[in-house]
Design an enzyme around this catalytic site. Structure first.
Site, PDB file in Angstrom:
ATOM      1  N   HIS A  35     -31.601 105.830  42.786  1.00 50.23           N
ATOM      2  CA  HIS A  35     -31.156 107.158  41.915  1.00 50.23           C
ATOM      3  C   HIS A  35     -32.295 107.473  40.914  1.00 50.23           C
ATOM      4  CE1 HIS A  35     -27.264 107.801  43.938  1.00 50.23           C
ATOM      5  NE2 HIS A  35     -27.550 106.489  44.163  1.00 50.23           N
ATOM      6  N   ASP A 171     -36.583 109.144  50.838  1.00 46.50           N
ATOM      7  CA  ASP A 171     -36.533 108.820  52.091  1.00 46.50           C
ATOM      8  C   ASP A 171     -37.717 109.348  52.958  1.00 46.50           C
ATOM      9  OD1 ASP A 171     -34.440 107.457  50.810  1.00 46.50           O
ATOM     10  OD2 ASP A 171     -32.726 108.827  51.840  1.00 46.50           O
ATOM     11  N   TYR A 221     -22.390 111.561  44.830  1.00 43.73           N
ATOM     12  CA  TYR A 221     -23.872 111.618  44.673  1.00 43.73           C
ATOM     13  C   TYR A 221     -24.213 112.762  43.786  1.00 43.73           C
ATOM     14  CZ  TYR A 221     -29.101 111.543  46.213  1.00 43.73           C
ATOM     15  OH  TYR A 221     -30.397 111.618  45.982  1.00 43.73           O
TER      16      TYR A 221
HETATM   17  C1  GLA Z   1     -30.256 108.366  48.968  1.00 49.96           C
HETATM   18  C2  GLA Z   1     -31.277 109.571  48.775  1.00 49.96           C
HETATM   19  C3  GLA Z   1     -32.415 109.287  48.089  1.00 49.96           C
HETATM   20  C4  GLA Z   1     -32.170 108.682  46.844  1.00 49.96           C
HETATM   21  C5  GLA Z   1     -31.274 107.187  47.133  1.00 49.96           C
HETATM   22  C6  GLA Z   1     -30.586 106.746  45.846  1.00 49.96           C
HETATM   23  O1  GLA Z   1     -30.896 107.605  49.939  1.00 49.96           O
HETATM   24  O2  GLA Z   1     -31.637 110.346  49.937  1.00 49.96           O
HETATM   25  O3  GLA Z   1     -33.032 110.448  47.626  1.00 49.96           O
HETATM   26  O4  GLA Z   1     -31.558 109.345  45.829  1.00 49.96           O
HETATM   27  O5  GLA Z   1     -30.110 107.711  47.757  1.00 49.96           O
HETATM   28  O6  GLA Z   1     -31.929 105.727  45.251  1.00 49.96           O
END
Ligand code: GLA
Length: 379
Positions: A35, A171, A221
């Site tokens: 995060h 990601d 989130y």
């Molecule tokens: C998900 C989101 C990423 C990131 C993570 C937490 O995977 O897609 O962009 O924010 O959570 O680190």
């Protein structure tokens, strides 16, 4: 494991010929830096061996026709009029085509098969792997050079605006730009990368708790993102990346107590991520492991994105003699933990942790010892 041969066979069975191109884009596991991406901070993920593959041949009529082996489903759409439907896997392909065209790229159509082995909903970025595989396929079919950061941003745009999930850049970036045998320190503000080696004799274990995020996760989130933005605004900084940990601690009373804990996670996690990269450069497995353990506590208590099964898995892993450190990984609320372990005892680690988790949580976990793989590629 999916292979080039398997894809060639699946393509030939449906299109009566060999594919012209085969692409692969991996899922990821994040060692540390959770995060932090949408706070303009640092992350330290690795691309994993689980991946999404596409075998294709270009077409000249502006049509994209894709068969999903895993979902036993197919989609056909025209590049000149892409519209949303509700078939989820296909929306990732369409969303990427939409984002690439919005960016002014001229795309060619193609037909092909898609398949993958990234566990879904486990926090290993199965959706980013589909997006980046689609982008790699369009780039290859359309002779567009593979600029990883640019392509990752377009895939993120597809995720944010076409799919409607407000994720950060981690990601897509690691799937697009992973490095074989290395973790990658990503500066999420400047999108610069540094490949960092693993301490000698270590391996990465992915510990799937067999729990999954629930439906409300998207809103949690977004709520975390909002709290981080609120904290940054209170301190008059562009993003929490710009907030020095010492200043936050001195002036923490300026924040509402809940927002203060959220900010404390992000600010300390950014610092831990940089320290973790330094520990890797120095080959210090114990230091890296200790930082991962501290990260878990911060996510559990300050950011509040863990759950009982993830805590149980992490505690079991940490108690094992082969373990240097462990933490939950990914967005949270379910899915996987990650552990840095001593490679020579990886098998007994996997067996012991699986058995202990099974009896503690009454769930059957999956444990993968993974190598860091390359990012999106033509194979
Ligand atoms: C998900 C989101 C990423 C990131 C993570 C937490 O995977 O897609 O962009 O924010 O959570 O680190």
């Amino acid at each position: 494991m999916i292979s080039r041969e398997r894809l060639t066979q699946e393509f030939a069975a449906r299109f009566g010929d060999d594919p012209k191109l085969i692409v692969r884009a991996p899922g990821r596991v994040n060692l540390i830096g959770e995060h932090t991406d949408y706070n303009d901070g640092f992350v330290l993920p690795l691309a994993i061996q689980h991946a999404v593959w596409i075998a294709l041949r270009p077409r000249n009529d502006g049509t994209v026709s894709v068969i999903s082996i895993d979902f036993d489903d197919s989609v056909e759409f025209s590049l000149s009029g892409i519209v949303k439907r509700d078939s989820l896997w296909a929306e990732y392909v369409k969303g990427v085509a939409w984002a690439m065209r919005e960016a002014g790229l001229t795309l060619r159509g193609w037909e092909g098969v898609i398949m993958g082995d990234v566990p879904m909903g486990a926090g290993l970025s199965s959706s980013a792997a589909i997006e980046v595989a689609a982008a790699r396929a369009f780039a290859a079919a359309s002779d567009i050079p593979w600029e990883a950061a640019r392509m990752a941003k377009l895939c993120q745009r597809a995720e944010n605006q076409w799919i409607g999930v407000n994720s950060g850049i981690m990601d897509q970036m690691i799937s697009a730009a992973g490095v074989e045998g290395r973790a990658v320190l990503i500066d999420c503000r400047h999108l610069t990368l540094e490949a960092v080696p693993f301490p000698a004799g270590t391996a990465v274990a992915i510990l799937d708790t067999a729990t999954r995020r629930e439906l409300a996760t998207g809103s949690k989130y977004n709520e975390r993102r909002q709290q981080c933005d609120d904290a940054a605004r209170t301190f008059g900084v562009k993003a929490l990346r710009d907030l020095d940990p010492a200043r936050l601690m001195r002036e923490i009373d300026r924040l509402d107590p809940l927002v203060a804990r959220r900010a404390r996670h992000v600010v300390t996690e950014n610092a831990r991520t940089l320290q973790a990269a330094a520990a890797m450069r120095a080959g210090d497995a114990d230091e890296l492991g200790a930082l991962m353990n501290a990260s878990h506590i911060s996510m559990r208590d300050d950011f509040e994105i863990s759950r009982a099964e993830l805590d149980t898995m992490v505690e079991i892993a940490q108690a094992h003699a082969a373990c240097c450190g462990a933490r939950m990984t990914g967005g949270g609320f379910g899915g996987c933990a990650v552990a840095l372990i001593r490679a020579d005892t990886a098998d007994s680690f996997a067996a012991d942790v699986a058995a202990a988790y099974r009896s503690a949580a009454q769930l059957v976990p999956q444990i993968y010892i993974t190598q860091a793989s390359a990012g999106a590629e033509l194979v």
